[in-house]
Motif scaffolding. Structure first.
Motif, mmCIF file in Angstrom:
data_model
loop_
_atom_site.group_PDB
_atom_site.id
_atom_site.type_symbol
_atom_site.label_atom_id
_atom_site.label_comp_id
_atom_site.label_asym_id
_atom_site.label_seq_id
_atom_site.Cartn_x
_atom_site.Cartn_y
_atom_site.Cartn_z
ATOM 1 N N ASP A 199 9.173 -6.947 -42.669
ATOM 2 C CA ASP A 199 10.186 -5.761 -42.573
ATOM 3 C C ASP A 199 11.536 -6.395 -42.846
ATOM 4 O O ASP A 199 12.588 -5.590 -43.107
ATOM 5 C CB ASP A 199 9.975 -4.735 -41.554
ATOM 6 C CG ASP A 199 9.021 -3.986 -41.768
ATOM 7 O OD1 ASP A 199 8.221 -3.865 -42.937
ATOM 8 O OD2 ASP A 199 8.335 -3.404 -40.477
ATOM 9 N N LYS A 220 10.837 -1.694 -46.994
ATOM 10 C CA LYS A 220 11.510 -2.857 -46.320
ATOM 11 C C LYS A 220 10.838 -4.177 -46.613
ATOM 12 O O LYS A 220 9.886 -4.097 -47.135
ATOM 13 C CB LYS A 220 11.559 -2.640 -44.682
ATOM 14 C CG LYS A 220 12.276 -1.495 -44.215
ATOM 15 C CD LYS A 220 12.183 -1.462 -42.564
ATOM 16 C CE LYS A 220 12.770 -0.124 -42.085
ATOM 17 N NZ LYS A 220 12.824 -0.386 -40.630
ATOM 18 N N GLY A 221 11.771 -5.229 -46.568
ATOM 19 C CA GLY A 221 11.332 -6.514 -46.455
ATOM 20 C C GLY A 221 10.429 -6.865 -47.709
ATOM 21 O O GLY A 221 10.771 -6.457 -48.859
ATOM 22 N N SER A 222 9.294 -7.607 -47.745
ATOM 23 C CA SER A 222 8.518 -8.091 -48.555
ATOM 24 C C SER A 222 7.764 -6.981 -49.406
ATOM 25 O O SER A 222 7.867 -6.809 -50.783
ATOM 26 C CB SER A 222 7.413 -8.800 -48.166
ATOM 27 O OG SER A 222 6.641 -8.268 -47.210
ATOM 28 N N GLU A 223 7.807 -5.581 -48.963
ATOM 29 C CA GLU A 223 7.242 -4.541 -49.627
ATOM 30 C C GLU A 223 8.273 -3.909 -50.654
ATOM 31 O O GLU A 223 8.044 -3.601 -51.763
ATOM 32 C CB GLU A 223 6.820 -3.373 -48.619
ATOM 33 C CG GLU A 223 6.209 -2.254 -49.578
ATOM 34 C CD GLU A 223 5.794 -0.988 -48.516
ATOM 35 O OE1 GLU A 223 4.929 0.026 -49.096
ATOM 36 O OE2 GLU A 223 5.812 -1.219 -47.302
ATOM 37 N N LEU A 224 9.319 -3.873 -50.180
ATOM 38 C CA LEU A 224 10.327 -3.518 -51.106
ATOM 39 C C LEU A 224 10.599 -4.459 -52.174
ATOM 40 O O LEU A 224 10.903 -4.008 -53.472
ATOM 41 C CB LEU A 224 12.008 -3.601 -50.346
ATOM 42 C CG LEU A 224 13.175 -3.307 -51.161
ATOM 43 C CD1 LEU A 224 13.036 -2.015 -51.832
ATOM 44 C CD2 LEU A 224 14.300 -3.223 -50.087
ATOM 45 N N ALA A 225 10.667 -5.903 -52.034
ATOM 46 C CA ALA A 225 10.593 -6.820 -53.278
ATOM 47 C C ALA A 225 9.578 -6.582 -54.136
ATOM 48 O O ALA A 225 9.560 -6.623 -55.406
ATOM 49 C CB ALA A 225 10.685 -8.019 -52.458
ATOM 50 N N GLY A 275 11.274 -12.104 -52.962
ATOM 51 C CA GLY A 275 12.367 -11.783 -54.121
ATOM 52 C C GLY A 275 12.194 -13.258 -55.022
ATOM 53 O O GLY A 275 12.134 -13.473 -55.874
ATOM 54 N N TRP A 285 18.942 -6.567 -52.549
ATOM 55 C CA TRP A 285 18.508 -6.035 -51.485
ATOM 56 C C TRP A 285 19.336 -4.905 -50.806
ATOM 57 O O TRP A 285 18.816 -3.746 -50.667
ATOM 58 C CB TRP A 285 18.379 -6.946 -50.480
ATOM 59 C CG TRP A 285 17.897 -6.734 -48.959
ATOM 60 C CD1 TRP A 285 16.718 -6.103 -48.532
ATOM 61 C CD2 TRP A 285 18.775 -6.532 -47.893
ATOM 62 N NE1 TRP A 285 16.696 -5.753 -47.184
ATOM 63 C CE2 TRP A 285 17.990 -6.075 -46.732
ATOM 64 C CE3 TRP A 285 20.148 -6.861 -47.567
ATOM 65 C CZ2 TRP A 285 18.751 -5.871 -45.408
ATOM 66 C CZ3 TRP A 285 20.865 -6.847 -46.188
ATOM 67 C CH2 TRP A 285 19.881 -6.253 -45.171
ATOM 68 N N PHE A 287 12.442 -10.112 -47.616
ATOM 69 C CA PHE A 287 12.575 -9.665 -49.115
ATOM 70 C C PHE A 287 13.234 -10.913 -49.795
ATOM 71 O O PHE A 287 12.692 -10.864 -51.090
ATOM 72 C CB PHE A 287 13.909 -8.623 -48.764
ATOM 73 C CG PHE A 287 14.191 -8.255 -50.286
ATOM 74 C CD1 PHE A 287 13.773 -7.105 -50.918
ATOM 75 C CD2 PHE A 287 15.360 -8.644 -50.938
ATOM 76 C CE1 PHE A 287 14.152 -6.784 -52.369
ATOM 77 C CE2 PHE A 287 15.690 -8.692 -52.083
ATOM 78 C CZ PHE A 287 15.279 -7.402 -52.676
ATOM 79 N N CYS A 308 14.858 -8.615 -43.891
ATOM 80 C CA CYS A 308 15.635 -8.871 -45.048
ATOM 81 C C CYS A 308 15.430 -10.323 -45.496
ATOM 82 O O CYS A 308 15.196 -10.612 -46.759
ATOM 83 C CB CYS A 308 17.452 -9.045 -44.973
ATOM 84 S SG CYS A 308 18.220 -9.805 -46.055
ATOM 85 N N LYS A 329 18.321 -0.492 -51.145
ATOM 86 C CA LYS A 329 18.105 0.283 -49.922
ATOM 87 C C LYS A 329 18.761 1.422 -50.102
ATOM 88 O O LYS A 329 18.440 2.643 -49.667
ATOM 89 C CB LYS A 329 18.434 -0.346 -48.840
ATOM 90 C CG LYS A 329 17.629 -1.694 -48.313
ATOM 91 C CD LYS A 329 18.208 -2.133 -46.859
ATOM 92 C CE LYS A 329 19.561 -2.584 -46.958
ATOM 93 N NZ LYS A 329 20.416 -2.757 -45.798
#
Length: 268
Positions: free
Chosen positions: A17, A240-245, A26, A227, A22, A19, A231
């Motif tokens: 989760d 968050k994190g890798s899921e956001l990317a 990313g 990033w 991410f 940064c 958000k």
């Protein structure tokens, strides 16, 4: 810091989760989605270029142009440091300045090409020579202001990388992890330079270092900006994190825009 915390936390295994997660995801998406090397010049589209290829070129050209602009900014800053008048460092440049900038651009591209294709025997990409997590952390170290001390700087890097993760988790990074990762990256970078020396590369080793560091700092700066902006978007506010990317659509285009805005902040 307890021994248990040191054992649980590793700069190579970020909290999913965070940064940091991410940034890693990313950078992997950029490599997978683009199909180009970021040091390439923008493509020229001709009448005979097929529609499919032309469409792809239009998609990647803005990012290539932004990286070229970052290379130019570093070259111009070097000229400023050696005393070239400010009036000569504003576009459109005097012919002799433009010729110099283009020559340096070609030298940096040659250096990057040498890094990625010619230096390390039996290695598909020079990036395979680096521990990816350490490279990203070193990039964050390079884009953050120095601070009061090295320890203060590493603490701020750790705090930024941990954002998004639950506070107090044993997997959180601290200044010791940042220090080790930064040391690892520079040791790997020295290995690349030594490989160039052993193979008697015609490319100046200072250019190798400059090309790698420009590419790394530009990538990290753009990813950090993306990033922060993602958000704020309603679609991504809970991710968050890798899921956001993974969930950001048209990642290269959004990254290009983020890098452009981030570069404006740096030069403002």
């Amino acid at each position: 810091m307890t021994g248990r915390r040191h054992k649980a936390a590793s700069f190579a295994k970020p909290d999913v989760d965070s940064c940091f997660a991410f940034l890693l995801a990313g950078s992997e998406r950029l490599s997978a989605d683009l199909g180009v090397e970021l040091y390439w010049p923008p493509f020229e589209i001709h009448e005979r270029t097929s529609p499919e290829v032309a469409s792809w070129m239009r998609r990647v050209n803005p990012l290539l142009a932004q990286f070229e602009a970052d290379f130019r900014d570093y070259i111009i800053e070097d000229l400023r440091k050696i005393g070239i008048r400010a009036s000569q460092l504003v576009a459109p440049y005097p012919p002799e300045i433009e010729v110099y900038i283009r020559r340096r651009l070609n030298e940096l591209r040659l250096a990057e090409h040498a890094l990625q294709n010619n230096l390390l025997a039996n290695t598909p990409s020079y990036l395979d020579h680096f521990k990816g997590a350490a490279r990203i952390i070193a990039g964050v170290v390079s884009v953050l202001p120095p601070g009061r001390s090295e320890r203060d700087r590493f603490n701020r890097v750790a705090e930024l990388l941990n954002r998004g993760a639950i506070q107090g988790k044993e997997s959180a990074l601290d200044n010791h992890h940042v220090r080790r990762a930064n040391t690892r990256y520079h040791a790997d970078l020295l290995g690349v330079v030594n490989a160039a020396i052993r193979r008697q590369s015609v490319v100046d080793t200072n250019l190798l270092l400059r090309a790698e560091l420009i590419g790394l700092t530009s990538t990290v700066r753009g990813l950090l900006f993306l990033w922060q902006e993602a958000k704020k978007h309603p679609r991504f506010s809970r991710l968050k994190g890798s899921e956001l990317a993974a969930r950001i659509d048209d990642f290269p285009t959004r990254f290009t825009r983020a890098l452009e805005l981030a570069s404006r902040q740096v030069t403002a």
